[in-house]
Design an enzyme around this catalytic site. Structure first.
Site, PDB file in Angstrom:
ATOM      1  N   SER A 226     -11.513 -28.495  -0.565  1.00 51.52           N
ATOM      2  CA  SER A 226     -12.909 -28.912  -0.710  1.00 51.52           C
ATOM      3  C   SER A 226     -13.147 -30.407  -0.657  1.00 51.52           C
ATOM      4  O   SER A 226     -14.285 -30.854  -0.515  1.00 51.52           O
ATOM      5  CB  SER A 226     -13.493 -28.357  -2.010  1.00 51.52           C
ATOM      6  OG  SER A 226     -13.675 -26.969  -1.916  1.00 51.52           O
TER       7      SER A 226
ATOM      8  N   LYS B  50     -20.932 -35.150  -7.036  1.00 48.44           N
ATOM      9  CA  LYS B  50     -21.028 -33.764  -6.574  1.00 48.44           C
ATOM     10  C   LYS B  50     -21.812 -32.931  -7.591  1.00 48.44           C
ATOM     11  O   LYS B  50     -21.671 -33.119  -8.797  1.00 48.44           O
ATOM     12  CB  LYS B  50     -19.622 -33.206  -6.379  1.00 48.44           C
ATOM     13  CG  LYS B  50     -19.548 -31.848  -5.720  1.00 48.44           C
ATOM     14  CD  LYS B  50     -18.096 -31.471  -5.467  1.00 48.44           C
ATOM     15  CE  LYS B  50     -17.964 -30.117  -4.796  1.00 48.44           C
ATOM     16  NZ  LYS B  50     -16.545 -29.771  -4.495  1.00 48.44           N
TER      17      LYS B  50
ATOM     18  N   SER C  95     -16.096 -27.810  -0.127  1.00 45.75           N
ATOM     19  CA  SER C  95     -17.371 -27.724  -0.803  1.00 45.75           C
ATOM     20  C   SER C  95     -17.977 -29.086  -1.136  1.00 45.75           C
ATOM     21  O   SER C  95     -19.097 -29.172  -1.620  1.00 45.75           O
ATOM     22  CB  SER C  95     -17.207 -26.920  -2.098  1.00 45.75           C
ATOM     23  OG  SER C  95     -16.316 -27.584  -3.002  1.00 45.75           O
TER      24      SER C  95
END
Length: 463
Positions: A176, A77, A152
């Site tokens: 997320s 990420k 996210s």
């Protein structure tokens, strides 16, 4: 090859049926084909990855197996720091930022033999459950390119669903990990805080945000957890237990297991299609021998507690940055945090402490909680967030994620596992929540659910 499980890929590597270079090249070809349409991977490190794959093959030829992830391509990420690889946090302020050190998550994956192919998209500083930012644009859902991949960790979930990587890391404050896993028909685990250590120079005792694993199957998730978890002295919340526990068999007998089913977590609005799909989940577990009971929960104290702690974190982390260069969502959270008082923080602590005690009693009578991950299925990619559910207007960009962030307050492990599809073919996940520290139990129940339903085996098609 790119839709094999990580466990299957490792067996092919170990037995010499495929080389690490061949495996990586198959994924790079898949990224080249699909990523321009999905926009999941925003920084690609193909040349570096090929060199590392060559080294992995030479190690194999010498009989040296680096670790549990030897030769597997992975993505990180873009909130996760990677030495020598651009890490932007989804913000124009860090468009050219190249860290000097790997984060603990990246370091552990690399030491276990994983090969980094790139970074996955995220909203600015992970703010919100829709993956879009000024630097890279929006990540699209592989099952319907007109829909959101969630967030996210939306780039990670979309990359997994589209076959670009078999494993990825993510993080979860208000859902997320779980929300994008639900939206993209993959699995994501929010571990008990401290299970995957998260060293921080500014927020070392903050428990709402946690790093965690993402994969296409629960067995692959457990494999990655065996690498990511384990004590680290730099993190004061770190749990002193070896990650080897997650290498134990996932098969388990569910006979007599006590599962509480909440279709709305206390009268939250739930989209009719999400409600229809998740309503099948209790019968699946009952068919496996569990004792499933529908319950009425009151988690409403989590609402104010979460918002206060989140706002405090944003003020702590981002108030020193030029506010005129931050996105609207980040600025709003910072403003909320700067307006907090000592009385606000005291109220949040009282609310959360009382909720923890009530849930401790709840988990004395139930082994697990079963509930929808998200209150809606994937929404149109052009919308910044969900503004209403079943005609009920929502006050801000956070409110549609309550079914996820109320769980974040509980200090409990929670997994999103595929539960089925809407009539329009959009994925819907269900979350399994366990007692604090029972991460392995959560994985075992999710594994049983996954094998009984097979929903996770349905892959997206690209014309």
């Amino acid at each position: 090859m790119f839709y094999l499980t990580a466990v299957e890929m490792l067996e092919l590597l170990r037995t010499g049926q495929v080389s690490a270079v061949e495996l990586l090249q198959a994924h790079l070809d898949r990224i080249e084909e699909i990523n321009p349409r999905v926009n999941a991977i925003v920084t690609l490190t193909a040349e570096r990855a090929l060199a590392e794959a060559g080294e992995a093959d030479r190690d194999l030829a010498r009989g040296h197996w680096r670790g549990p992830l030897h030769g597997l391509p992975v993505a990180h990420k873009d909130l996760t720091e990677t030495a020598g690889i651009r890490t932007t946090y989804g913000s124009p302020l860090f468009a050219d930022n190249v860290p000097l050190r790997d984060s603990l998550v990246v370091r552990r994956m690399r030491e276990a033999g994983a090969i980094t192919v790139g970074k996955t998209n995220t909203p600015e500083f992970g703010t919100g459950s829709h993956t879009v930012n000024e630097l890279f644009g929006v990540t699209r859902n592989p099952y319907d390119l007109s829909r959101s991949a969630g967030g996210s960790s939306g780039g990670a979930a979309a990359a997994l669903a589209a076959g670009m990587v078999p494993l990825a890391d993510g993080s979860d404050m208000g859902g997320s990990l779980r929300n994008p896993a639900s939206f993209c028909n993959v699995v994501g685990l929010r571990p008990t805080p401290g299970r995957v250590p998260s060293p921080s120079p500014t927020a070392a005792w903050f428990t709402l945000g946690v790093p965690g694993p993402m994969a296409r199957t629960v067995a692959d998730l457990a494999l990655l957890m065996s690498v990511l978890s384990g004590f680290d002295a730099a993190s004061p919340l770190s749990i002193p237990q070896s990650g080897a526990v997650f290498a134990e068999p996932l098969e388990t007998d569910l006979t007599g297991l006590r599962v509480a089913w909440s279709p709305d977590l206390g009268e939250l609005p739930v989209d009719v299609e999400t409600a229809r799909v998740t309503a099948d989940a209790p019968a699946v577990l009952a068919g496996l021998g569990a004792r499933v009971e529908q319950v009425r929960l009151d988690l409403s104290d989590a609402e104010e507690a979460f918002r206060i702690y989140r706002a405090w974190y944003y003020a702590l982390s981002y108030s020193g940055m030029p506010q005129d260069r931050l996105g609207a969502n980040v600025r709003w959270n910072v403003e909320q945090g700067l307006g907090l008082t000592g009385a606000d923080l005291a109220r949040a602590e009282r609310l959360r402490s009382g909720l923890y005690r009530r849930m401790d009693r709840f988990f004395g009578a139930h082994d697990f909680l079963l509930a929808p991950v998200s209150q809606v299925p994937p929404f149109p990619v052009g919308e910044p967030y969900v503004s209403e559910i079943n005609g009920e207007p929502l006050p801000d960009y956070l409110a549609w994620m309550r079914s996820a962030y109320w769980i974040s307050v509980l200090h409990a492990p929670a997994i999103s596992v595929p539960c089925g599809f809407t009539r329009d073919g959009l994925p819907v996940g269900v979350q399994i929540v366990g007692r604090p520290f029972d991460d392995l139990g959560v994985l075992r129940l999710a594994h049983a659910f996954e094998r009984a339903t097979g929903h996770g085996g349905r892959r997206p098609t690209f014309s």
